[in-house]
Design an enzyme around this catalytic site. Structure first.
Site, PDB file in Angstrom:
ATOM      1  N   CYS A 101       0.864  -1.188   0.000  1.00 36.18           N
ATOM      2  CA  CYS A 101       0.000   0.000   0.000  1.00 36.18           C
ATOM      3  C   CYS A 101       0.893   1.228   0.000  1.00 36.18           C
ATOM      4  O   CYS A 101       1.643   1.459   0.954  1.00 36.18           O
ATOM      5  CB  CYS A 101      -0.923   0.009   1.216  1.00 36.18           C
ATOM      6  N   HIS A 130      -4.289  -4.572 -10.576  1.00 33.55           N
ATOM      7  CA  HIS A 130      -5.159  -3.422 -10.818  1.00 33.55           C
ATOM      8  C   HIS A 130      -5.800  -3.510 -12.200  1.00 33.55           C
ATOM      9  O   HIS A 130      -5.171  -3.973 -13.156  1.00 33.55           O
ATOM     10  CB  HIS A 130      -4.374  -2.113 -10.734  1.00 33.55           C
ATOM     11  N   GLU A 134     -11.080  -1.026  -3.743  1.00 33.01           N
ATOM     12  CA  GLU A 134      -9.970  -1.883  -3.342  1.00 33.01           C
ATOM     13  C   GLU A 134     -10.483  -3.253  -2.908  1.00 33.01           C
ATOM     14  O   GLU A 134     -11.448  -3.347  -2.132  1.00 33.01           O
ATOM     15  CB  GLU A 134      -9.190  -1.243  -2.189  1.00 33.01           C
ATOM     16  N   CYS A 154      -5.780   5.357  -2.931  1.00 31.66           N
ATOM     17  CA  CYS A 154      -5.008   4.115  -3.052  1.00 31.66           C
ATOM     18  C   CYS A 154      -3.722   4.465  -3.783  1.00 31.66           C
ATOM     19  O   CYS A 154      -3.758   4.882  -4.954  1.00 31.66           O
ATOM     20  CB  CYS A 154      -5.797   3.060  -3.818  1.00 31.66           C
ATOM     21  N   GLY A 207      -2.952   2.160  -6.611  1.00 27.79           N
ATOM     22  CA  GLY A 207      -3.958   2.433  -7.631  1.00 27.79           C
ATOM     23  C   GLY A 207      -3.658   3.695  -8.420  1.00 27.79           C
ATOM     24  O   GLY A 207      -3.839   3.742  -9.644  1.00 27.79           O
TER      25      GLY A 207
END
Length: 277
Positions: free
Chosen positions: A73, A164, A212, A221, A224
Protein backbone atom coordinates in the site's frame (compact mmCIF):
# COMPACT_ATOMS: atom_id res chain seq x y z
CA UNK A 1 -4.16 -6.58 27.48
CA UNK A 2 -3.79 -3.01 26.25
CA UNK A 3 -1.70 -2.23 23.18
CA UNK A 4 -0.71 1.20 21.90
CA UNK A 5 -1.55 2.18 18.32
CA UNK A 6 -1.16 5.16 16.02
CA UNK A 7 -3.87 6.20 13.56
CA UNK A 8 -2.33 7.74 10.41
CA UNK A 9 -3.54 8.60 6.94
CA UNK A 10 -2.16 9.42 3.51
CA UNK A 11 -4.56 11.12 1.10
CA UNK A 12 -7.41 9.85 3.26
CA UNK A 13 -6.28 6.21 3.09
CA UNK A 14 -6.33 5.55 6.86
CA UNK A 15 -4.87 2.62 8.77
CA UNK A 16 -4.30 1.66 12.39
CA UNK A 17 -0.55 1.17 12.97
CA UNK A 18 1.08 -1.08 15.57
CA UNK A 19 4.77 -0.92 16.48
CA UNK A 20 5.88 -4.57 16.41
CA UNK A 21 9.61 -3.88 16.32
CA UNK A 22 10.07 -5.40 19.78
CA UNK A 23 6.75 -7.10 20.51
CA UNK A 24 4.83 -9.11 17.88
CA UNK A 25 1.06 -8.99 17.48
CA UNK A 26 -1.02 -12.18 17.46
CA UNK A 27 -3.99 -12.85 15.14
CA UNK A 28 -3.70 -9.68 13.02
CA UNK A 29 -6.34 -10.99 10.59
CA UNK A 30 -9.05 -11.06 13.27
CA UNK A 31 -7.83 -7.80 14.78
CA UNK A 32 -8.08 -6.04 11.42
CA UNK A 33 -11.75 -7.00 11.06
CA UNK A 34 -12.65 -5.89 14.57
CA UNK A 35 -10.69 -2.65 14.74
CA UNK A 36 -11.43 -1.43 11.21
CA UNK A 37 -15.16 -1.25 11.91
CA UNK A 38 -16.01 2.44 11.77
CA UNK A 39 -18.95 2.07 14.16
CA UNK A 40 -17.79 -0.52 16.70
CA UNK A 41 -14.01 -0.27 16.34
CA UNK A 42 -11.34 2.37 15.90
CA UNK A 43 -12.19 2.69 12.23
CA UNK A 44 -9.90 2.44 9.23
CA UNK A 45 -9.13 0.75 5.93
CA UNK A 46 -7.22 -1.93 7.87
CA UNK A 47 -4.25 -2.35 10.18
CA UNK A 48 -0.50 -2.12 9.55
CA UNK A 49 2.21 -3.85 11.55
CA UNK A 50 5.65 -2.21 11.64
CA UNK A 51 8.00 -5.15 12.12
CA UNK A 52 11.75 -5.87 12.21
CA UNK A 53 13.45 -6.97 9.00
CA UNK A 54 16.65 -8.81 8.28
CA UNK A 55 16.76 -7.30 4.78
CA UNK A 56 15.74 -3.66 5.23
CA UNK A 57 15.31 -0.95 7.88
CA UNK A 58 11.89 -2.37 8.79
CA UNK A 59 9.09 -4.53 7.43
CA UNK A 60 5.49 -3.54 6.74
CA UNK A 61 2.63 -6.01 6.98
CA UNK A 62 -0.84 -4.76 6.11
CA UNK A 63 -4.23 -6.35 6.62
CA UNK A 64 -7.38 -5.12 4.90
CA UNK A 65 -10.65 -4.44 6.67
CA UNK A 66 -11.88 -7.94 5.75
CA UNK A 67 -8.82 -9.56 7.35
CA UNK A 68 -7.03 -10.45 4.11
CA UNK A 69 -3.33 -9.63 3.97
CA UNK A 70 -2.33 -7.14 1.29
CA UNK A 71 1.00 -7.12 -0.49
CA UNK A 72 1.61 -3.38 -0.68
CA UNK A 73 0.00 0.00 0.00
CA UNK A 74 1.70 3.16 -1.20
CA UNK A 75 -0.18 5.44 1.18
CA UNK A 76 0.48 3.19 4.17
CA UNK A 77 4.20 2.85 3.51
CA UNK A 78 4.62 6.64 3.56
CA UNK A 79 3.11 6.64 7.04
CA UNK A 80 5.42 3.81 8.08
CA UNK A 81 8.39 5.95 7.03
CA UNK A 82 7.00 8.91 8.96
CA UNK A 83 6.56 6.82 12.11
CA UNK A 84 10.02 5.27 11.94
CA UNK A 85 11.67 8.66 11.50
CA UNK A 86 9.69 10.60 14.09
CA UNK A 87 9.88 7.83 16.71
CA UNK A 88 13.65 7.66 16.30
CA UNK A 89 13.57 3.98 15.32
CA UNK A 90 15.10 4.78 11.91
CA UNK A 91 16.49 8.35 12.05
CA UNK A 92 17.24 8.57 8.33
CA UNK A 93 15.66 10.63 5.54
CA UNK A 94 16.26 7.74 3.11
CA UNK A 95 15.23 4.25 4.15
CA UNK A 96 14.18 0.85 2.83
CA UNK A 97 11.04 -1.01 3.88
CA UNK A 98 10.40 -4.70 3.23
CA UNK A 99 6.93 -5.64 1.92
CA UNK A 100 5.35 -8.71 0.33
CA UNK A 101 5.96 -6.90 -2.99
CA UNK A 102 9.67 -6.54 -2.31
CA UNK A 103 11.84 -3.87 -0.72
CA UNK A 104 10.70 -0.29 -1.33
CA UNK A 105 12.94 2.78 -1.01
CA UNK A 106 11.59 5.92 0.64
CA UNK A 107 12.80 9.52 0.61
CA UNK A 108 11.45 11.62 3.48
CA UNK A 109 11.18 15.41 3.55
CA UNK A 110 11.31 16.36 7.26
CA UNK A 111 10.52 19.90 8.37
CA UNK A 112 11.68 20.68 11.89
CA UNK A 113 11.67 17.01 12.84
CA UNK A 114 8.20 16.35 11.40
CA UNK A 115 7.71 14.39 8.17
CA UNK A 116 4.86 15.68 6.03
CA UNK A 117 5.80 14.38 2.57
CA UNK A 118 7.38 11.14 1.43
CA UNK A 119 8.46 9.87 -1.99
CA UNK A 120 8.33 6.13 -2.64
CA UNK A 121 10.01 4.07 -5.34
CA UNK A 122 7.06 1.85 -6.16
CA UNK A 123 9.03 -0.36 -8.56
CA UNK A 124 8.19 -1.16 -12.16
CA UNK A 125 4.70 -1.23 -13.59
CA UNK A 126 4.09 -4.79 -14.79
CA UNK A 127 1.80 -5.27 -17.79
CA UNK A 128 2.34 -9.00 -18.44
CA UNK A 129 -1.11 -10.58 -18.01
CA UNK A 130 0.28 -13.74 -16.42
CA UNK A 131 2.03 -11.73 -13.70
CA UNK A 132 -0.92 -9.54 -12.71
CA UNK A 133 -2.66 -12.09 -12.98
CA UNK A 134 -5.55 -11.82 -15.43
CA UNK A 135 -7.00 -14.71 -17.42
CA UNK A 136 -7.52 -13.26 -20.88
CA UNK A 137 -6.12 -14.40 -24.26
CA UNK A 138 -3.52 -11.63 -24.62
CA UNK A 139 0.05 -11.17 -23.40
CA UNK A 140 -0.84 -7.67 -22.19
CA UNK A 141 -4.21 -6.19 -21.35
CA UNK A 142 -3.90 -2.62 -22.62
CA UNK A 143 -7.04 -0.80 -23.81
CA UNK A 144 -8.64 -4.24 -24.08
CA UNK A 145 -12.35 -4.56 -24.93
CA UNK A 146 -14.24 -6.66 -22.40
CA UNK A 147 -17.80 -6.94 -21.19
CA UNK A 148 -17.70 -6.42 -17.43
CA UNK A 149 -20.30 -5.33 -14.88
CA UNK A 150 -23.10 -5.32 -17.42
CA UNK A 151 -21.55 -3.30 -20.21
CA UNK A 152 -18.74 -3.25 -22.76
CA UNK A 153 -15.66 -1.53 -21.42
CA UNK A 154 -12.02 -1.03 -22.36
CA UNK A 155 -9.66 -2.02 -19.58
CA UNK A 156 -5.93 -1.77 -18.92
CA UNK A 157 -4.50 -4.17 -16.35
CA UNK A 158 -1.28 -3.54 -14.48
CA UNK A 159 0.46 -4.85 -11.38
CA UNK A 160 2.14 -2.53 -8.91
CA UNK A 161 2.93 -5.49 -6.67
CA UNK A 162 -0.82 -6.10 -6.51
CA UNK A 163 -3.38 -6.45 -9.33
CA UNK A 164 -5.16 -3.42 -10.82
CA UNK A 165 -7.75 -2.91 -13.53
CA UNK A 166 -7.86 0.66 -14.85
CA UNK A 167 -10.98 1.87 -16.67
CA UNK A 168 -11.02 5.29 -18.34
CA UNK A 169 -14.55 6.42 -17.50
CA UNK A 170 -15.88 9.42 -15.63
CA UNK A 171 -15.51 8.29 -12.01
CA UNK A 172 -18.34 10.57 -10.88
CA UNK A 173 -20.77 8.68 -13.12
CA UNK A 174 -20.03 5.25 -11.62
CA UNK A 175 -22.22 3.56 -9.00
CA UNK A 176 -19.11 2.18 -7.36
CA UNK A 177 -20.84 0.24 -4.58
CA UNK A 178 -22.62 -1.81 -7.24
CA UNK A 179 -19.93 -2.00 -9.93
CA UNK A 180 -16.84 -2.39 -7.73
CA UNK A 181 -17.66 -5.87 -6.35
CA UNK A 182 -18.44 -7.13 -9.87
CA UNK A 183 -14.94 -6.16 -10.99
CA UNK A 184 -13.26 -7.37 -7.81
CA UNK A 185 -14.76 -10.85 -8.07
CA UNK A 186 -14.86 -11.28 -11.86
CA UNK A 187 -13.62 -14.71 -12.96
CA UNK A 188 -10.91 -13.20 -15.17
CA UNK A 189 -9.12 -12.00 -12.00
CA UNK A 190 -8.11 -15.17 -10.10
CA UNK A 191 -6.67 -13.19 -7.16
CA UNK A 192 -9.45 -10.57 -7.24
CA UNK A 193 -8.54 -7.06 -8.37
CA UNK A 194 -8.39 -3.39 -7.38
CA UNK A 195 -10.34 -1.26 -9.85
CA UNK A 196 -9.68 2.38 -10.75
CA UNK A 197 -12.14 4.54 -12.68
CA UNK A 198 -10.10 7.38 -14.15
CA UNK A 199 -10.61 10.51 -16.25
CA UNK A 200 -8.11 12.96 -17.71
CA UNK A 201 -8.70 16.45 -16.31
CA UNK A 202 -5.75 18.46 -17.58
CA UNK A 203 -2.43 18.46 -19.39
CA UNK A 204 -0.80 16.40 -16.61
CA UNK A 205 -3.67 15.47 -14.30
CA UNK A 206 -6.20 12.72 -13.64
CA UNK A 207 -9.11 12.26 -11.27
CA UNK A 208 -9.85 8.83 -9.90
CA UNK A 209 -12.06 6.72 -7.66
CA UNK A 210 -10.97 3.30 -6.52
CA UNK A 211 -12.55 0.07 -5.35
CA UNK A 212 -9.97 -1.88 -3.34
CA UNK A 213 -10.21 -5.64 -3.00
CA UNK A 214 -10.93 -6.47 0.61
CA UNK A 215 -11.79 -2.91 1.62
CA UNK A 216 -14.35 -1.51 -0.84
CA UNK A 217 -14.23 2.12 -1.91
CA UNK A 218 -11.46 4.05 -0.18
CA UNK A 219 -10.60 7.73 -0.28
CA UNK A 220 -7.24 6.95 -1.89
CA UNK A 221 -5.01 4.11 -3.05
CA UNK A 222 -1.31 4.70 -3.68
CA UNK A 223 -0.70 1.63 -5.83
CA UNK A 224 -3.96 2.43 -7.63
CA UNK A 225 -2.81 5.97 -8.43
CA UNK A 226 0.45 4.53 -9.77
CA UNK A 227 -1.46 1.97 -11.83
CA UNK A 228 -3.72 4.70 -13.24
CA UNK A 229 -0.73 6.87 -14.19
CA UNK A 230 1.11 3.91 -15.73
CA UNK A 231 -1.98 2.93 -17.70
CA UNK A 232 -2.39 6.50 -18.98
CA UNK A 233 1.21 6.45 -20.23
CA UNK A 234 0.74 2.99 -21.77
CA UNK A 235 -2.21 4.15 -23.90
CA UNK A 236 -0.38 7.32 -24.97
CA UNK A 237 -2.37 9.81 -22.90
CA UNK A 238 0.78 11.24 -21.24
CA UNK A 239 4.53 11.02 -22.00
CA UNK A 240 6.90 8.99 -19.85
CA UNK A 241 9.08 10.61 -17.22
CA UNK A 242 6.87 13.57 -16.30
CA UNK A 243 4.91 14.26 -13.12
CA UNK A 244 1.21 13.37 -13.25
CA UNK A 245 -1.09 14.67 -10.53
CA UNK A 246 -3.72 12.12 -9.54
CA UNK A 247 -6.66 13.66 -7.67
CA UNK A 248 -8.59 11.31 -5.40
CA UNK A 249 -11.46 11.98 -2.99
CA UNK A 250 -8.93 12.01 -0.13
CA UNK A 251 -6.28 14.23 -1.70
CA UNK A 252 -3.59 14.41 -4.37
CA UNK A 253 -0.67 12.16 -5.25
CA UNK A 254 2.09 12.98 -7.73
CA UNK A 255 3.25 10.04 -9.85
CA UNK A 256 6.18 9.89 -12.26
CA UNK A 257 6.24 6.91 -14.63
CA UNK A 258 9.68 6.10 -16.03
CA UNK A 259 11.71 2.93 -15.82
CA UNK A 260 10.40 2.85 -12.26
CA UNK A 261 7.32 4.50 -10.77
CA UNK A 262 7.87 7.23 -8.17
CA UNK A 263 5.00 8.44 -6.01
CA UNK A 264 5.02 11.48 -3.73
CA UNK A 265 2.36 12.38 -1.20
CA UNK A 266 1.59 13.49 2.32
CA UNK A 267 1.57 11.42 5.50
CA UNK A 268 -0.35 12.63 8.56
CA UNK A 269 -0.83 11.42 12.11
CA UNK A 270 -4.47 11.52 13.19
CA UNK A 271 -4.31 10.36 16.82
CA UNK A 272 -2.71 7.86 19.18
CA UNK A 273 -4.35 5.58 21.68
CA UNK A 274 -4.57 2.19 23.32
CA UNK A 275 -6.88 -0.69 22.49
CA UNK A 276 -7.82 -3.88 24.29
CA UNK A 277 -6.49 -6.94 22.44
Amino acid sequence: MLRKFVKMEGAGNDYIYFDCLREPLASPENLAVRLSDRHRGIGGDGIVLICPSGRADAKMRMFNADGSEGKMCGNAIRCVGKYLFESGAVPKSEMEIETLSGIKRLWLFPEGGTVRRVRVDMGKAEFAAAKIPVNLPSAQIIDYPLRLAGMQRRITCVSMGNPHCVVFEDPDGIELDAVGPLFENASVFPQRVNTEFVQKTGERSLKMRVWERGSGETLACGTGACAAAAASVAIGMFPRGEDITVRLPGGELVVNVGDRVLMTGEARMVFTGETEL
